[in-house]
Design a protein around this motif. Structure first.
Motif, short mmCIF file in Angstrom:
data_model
loop_
_atom_site.label_atom_id
_atom_site.label_comp_id
_atom_site.label_asym_id
_atom_site.label_seq_id
_atom_site.Cartn_x
_atom_site.Cartn_y
_atom_site.Cartn_z
N UNK A 257 0.84 -1.20 0.00
CA UNK A 257 0.00 0.00 0.00
C UNK A 257 0.88 1.24 0.00
N UNK A 258 0.34 2.31 -0.57
CA UNK A 258 1.02 3.59 -0.62
C UNK A 258 0.11 4.68 -0.10
N UNK A 259 0.69 5.72 0.47
CA UNK A 259 -0.07 6.77 1.14
C UNK A 259 0.03 8.08 0.37
N UNK A 260 -1.09 8.52 -0.20
CA UNK A 260 -1.15 9.82 -0.86
C UNK A 260 -2.24 10.69 -0.22
N UNK A 261 -2.40 10.55 1.09
CA UNK A 261 -3.28 11.44 1.84
C UNK A 261 -2.43 12.55 2.46
N UNK A 262 -3.02 13.27 3.42
CA UNK A 262 -2.32 14.39 4.07
C UNK A 262 -1.86 14.04 5.49
N UNK A 263 -1.92 12.75 5.85
CA UNK A 263 -1.49 12.34 7.18
C UNK A 263 -1.01 10.90 7.13
N UNK A 264 -0.39 10.45 8.21
CA UNK A 264 0.10 9.08 8.26
C UNK A 264 -1.03 8.12 8.62
N UNK A 265 -0.81 6.83 8.34
CA UNK A 265 -1.83 5.81 8.61
C UNK A 265 -1.15 4.56 9.18
N UNK A 266 -1.45 4.20 10.44
CA UNK A 266 -0.96 2.94 11.00
C UNK A 266 -1.88 1.78 10.57
N UNK A 267 -1.43 0.98 9.63
CA UNK A 267 -2.25 -0.11 9.08
C UNK A 267 -2.06 -1.35 9.95
N UNK A 299 3.09 10.08 4.80
CA UNK A 299 2.68 10.67 3.52
C UNK A 299 3.78 10.47 2.48
N UNK A 300 3.40 9.97 1.32
CA UNK A 300 4.36 9.76 0.24
C UNK A 300 5.14 8.47 0.34
N UNK A 301 4.87 7.66 1.35
CA UNK A 301 5.59 6.40 1.52
C UNK A 301 4.78 5.23 0.96
N UNK A 302 5.50 4.13 0.74
CA UNK A 302 4.87 2.86 0.39
C UNK A 302 5.44 1.80 1.30
N UNK A 303 4.61 0.84 1.65
CA UNK A 303 5.02 -0.26 2.51
C UNK A 303 4.43 -1.57 1.98
#
Length: 462
Positions: A257-267, A299-303
């Motif tokens: 998954x990759x994050x293109x929102x405006x905040x971080x997300x702990x999945x 933001x802007x990361x992929x994991x």
């Protein structure tokens, strides 16, 4: 996979404007047709029929863009355009995306491939595409004004580069970025290792984290919103509209998954621990992969993380920020917990007979009641399962591990049939506990006596 085909510009009808110079552009004599998809359901994986072998990815509520092979090049055609995306049943949004959807189709290729990507702009303003995380010539990096001219409306540009490393990447505009990304312009880009045995898995899921601020009853996102989003989505879908991750027992599974929102997300995923295997910077060496049950994605990361599906069940997977598993959040709503509102409710009902006062004992009732809401609006909490209301929305789905799932079968197997005696139950008395302890599911011989020592007591002899 079912596509409708649309022909766009050809070499005889328009000039091809390159984003930069790569040897081989003379081969770009025509533009491949642009496949499009409007259905918001996961499409079957695109199994390779030539070249190096790899296990293809599946995109939640999405699809993989088929390439055209031309000599040594894999050619793709992306069309930036307005789209209508169903966020979940009962709500659609008017977004911008690619090839009929937001996010756009997943691009899938192999390390070492030469790719040629045609980008046709059917938006009302100029655009570009940045290939997030890819190593490539500066002139192909897609930053409008800096590394290339912007792509004007109605024009087609070409990006050409060799895929220098395998891993997990994405694409998005670098032109009027605040507006275009807020409108849904993004997509996944997966590059498989040249060695088909390198870090291979049986099932490989991909999705992007994105968010919107769409007022109840409206259709177009508020692009000026910076933090107060009310729809938190995976691939522009909110629960219960997000596909389940269907897995056969014993499969080795990867979730990217990759994050293109405006905040971080702990999945967070229930029922398993996993190992973080890949970032947008590359593969984590196997001996350095670290165990987690929750992995934060800034933001802007992929994991990406891997696990072996050895425990059947319906296992939740979600963002662990509680507001991100809700829909249509009103951030200015007052908290009424513990407040007696009976008197004022009676007065309001004299004027508005259908008025209901809610929230005095929590918000759970909102997940169980069917309330009148504006058209094209999702309930704040929604979704039902076999035991009742799930009371979730937004960034939430279910990993469904079953025995007997065929290879490349991702159809929903329904709810898990729990073995007898394995579901939490209501306590009705000591006699019930004795009865359950005597059942085959509960072996009393394995009972362990635990001695509890209260703080401040002498426990040296215990």
């Amino acid at each position: 996979m079912t596509f409708s085909r649309r022909s766009f510009l050809s070499a005889s009808g328009a000039a091809l404007l390159g984003a930069g110079f790569v040897s081989g552009r003379v081969q770009a004599a025509s533009i491949p047709e642009a496949a499009t998809m409007t259905e918001a359901v996961m499409q079957p994986p695109l199994i390779p029929t030539s070249g190096p072998d790899y296990n293809p990815v599946v995109t939640l509520n999405g699809w993989t863009l088929p390439p055209r092979i031309k000599g040594n090049w894999k050619e793709y055609h992306l069309v930036a355009e307005p789209v209508i995306r169903e966020i979940a049943p009962g709500m659609v949004a008017h977004l911008w995306g690619y090839n009929g959807q937001s996010p756009g189709p997943t691009i899938e290729a192999v390390e070492g491939d030469f790719v040629r990507i045609f980008v046709t702009n059917k938006l009302p303003e100029h655009t570009t595409i940045h290939w997030h995380g890819q190593l490539l010539p500066s002139g192909m990096d897609g930053v409008g004004g800096l590394t290339q001219p912007h792509i004007p409306p109605g024009k087609t540009f070409v990006y050409e580069f060799q895929l220098r490393k395998s891993g997990t990447f994405m694409y998005h505009p670098h032109a009027d970025e605040m507006v275009q990304m807020a409108m849904g312009m993004m997509g996944f880009f997966v590059v498989h290792p040249r060695d088909p045995d390198f870090r291979r898995v049986d099932r490989d899921f991909v999705f992007l984290l994105n968010a919107y601020d769409i007022e109840p009853g409206a259709y177009v996102p508020k692009v000026m919103t910076m933090t107060d989003f009310n729809l938190w989505t995976w691939n522009s879908r909110a629960f219960p509209g997000i596909d389940p991750l269907v897995v056969n027992k014993g499969d080795k599974v990867r979730v990217r998954f990759g994050n293109l929102t405006m905040t971080n997300h702990p999945i967070h995923m229930h029922g398993y621990d996993f190992k973080v295997s890949c970032t947008d910077g590359g593969w984590v060496p196997e001996e350095a992969a670290w165990p987690e049950v929750t992995i934060d994605c800034a933001v802007g990361q992929m994991r990406a993380f891997d696990f072996v599906a050895d425990e059947p069940g319906d296992w939740a997977i979600h963002c662990h920020k509680s507001h991100h598993t809700m829909n249509a959040m009103g951030h200015d709503v007052a908290t009424w917990i513990g407040v007696d509102r009976n008197a004022v409710t009676e007065k309001i009902q004299a004027l508005v007979p259908d008025y209901m006062s809610m929230g005095a004992s929590g918000m759970a009732e909102m997940g169980e009641m069917e309330m009148m809401i504006p058209d094209n609006t999702l309930p704040m909490m929604t979704g039902w399962a076999q035991f009742g209301a799930v009371e979730m929305g937004g960034m939430f789905s279910v990993v469904k591990v079953r025995e007997g799932i065929a290879t490349h079968d991702y159809s929903d197997p329904g709810w898990f049939e729990h073995p007898a005696g394995t579901v939490s139950y209501e306590w009705t008395g000591e006699s019930q506990a004795i009865e359950r302890a005597a059942s085959p599911q509960f072996d009393a011989s394995t009972t362990t006596e635990v001695q509890v020592v209260k703080p401040g007591t002498d426990h040296t002899n215990h």
